[in-house]
Design a protein around this motif. Structure first.
Motif: not given
Lengths: 110, 118
Positions: B25-34, B93-98
């Motif tokens: 995932p993108i390095s500063n992202h904390l949420y991950f998805y498949w 997929a990845s997402r940054a902290i909300s």
């Protein structure tokens, strides 16, 4: 009834045309709305993200959300052959998982 | 620009075999998805992962699936005993902290792994 409905197309337009892509949804809990572009055999690429009703513009792209009608749109102005792709609407409620439309296949002819 | 990467790009396996799909995932992202996309069908959510545990999963994500973050950079999807119907494109997929309603809410997708089960 499917949660998210999207006309699969295919849609074919001449270069320079204005393209209108649409999705309807049934779940009134959806709050966040996104448009992704997907080229053949590639991952979805985020184009636009909107939260509230109204319009959001980014270059040639305008996203429109009408929560009262449960209807979202993506407009592409001055369409280019490089815009040829499948366009996916996606949305979510307070949960984090995205619910996708089936995608509309767009071809812009030079 | 940072991006989500996935390996392998293609995987062919025999029915009943185990496969592991890998994602960075993108390095500063904390949420991950498949997610998965069966050919010609919608992109479907499988599972989300945060703070080293599954936060949500769909009905597709049954006991034959598992996810793991084995180290600080990788995020894996394991299918224990593959079936023919597991043939699909699998997207990480990845997402940054909300932090409210901004673009940090959005998920960024990798290019996918095309899995073919024979």
């Amino acid at each position: 009834q499917k949660e998210v409905e999207q006309d699969p197309g295919p849609l074919s337009v001449p270069e320079g045309a204005i393209v209108s892509l649409n999705c309807t949804y049934s779940n009134s809990a959806f709050q966040y709305f996104m448009w992704y572009r997907q080229y053949s055999r590639k991952g979805p690429e985020l184009l636009m993200y909107t939260y509230s009703s109204g319009n959001k513009e980014d270059g040639r792209f305008t996203a429109q959300v009408d929560k009262s009608s449960k209807y979202i749109s993506l407009f592409i102005r001055d369409s280019q052959p490089s815009d040829s792709a499948t366009y996916l609407c996606a949305m979510r409620d307070s949960a984090r998982q995205l619910t996708f439309g089936s995608g509309t296949q767009l071809t812009v002819l030079p | 620009e940072p991006e989500v990467t996935q390996t392998p790009s293609h995987q062919v396996t025999q029915m009943g075999q185990e496969v592991i799909l890998r994602c960075v995932p993108i390095s500063n992202h904390l949420y991950f998805y498949w997610y998965r996309q069966i050919l010609g069908q919608k992109v479907e959510f499988l599972v989300s992962f945060y703070n080293n545990e599954i936060s949500e999963k769909s009905e597709i994500f049954d006991d034959q699936f598992s996810v793991e973050r084995p180290d600080g950079s990788n995020f894996t999807l394991k299918i224990r005993s593959t079936k023919l119907e597991d043939s699909a494109m699998y997207f990480c997929a990845s997402r940054a902290i909300s932090s409210g309603r901004g673009s940090q809410e959005t998920q960024y997708f990798g290019p996918g792994t095309r899995l073919l089960v024979l």
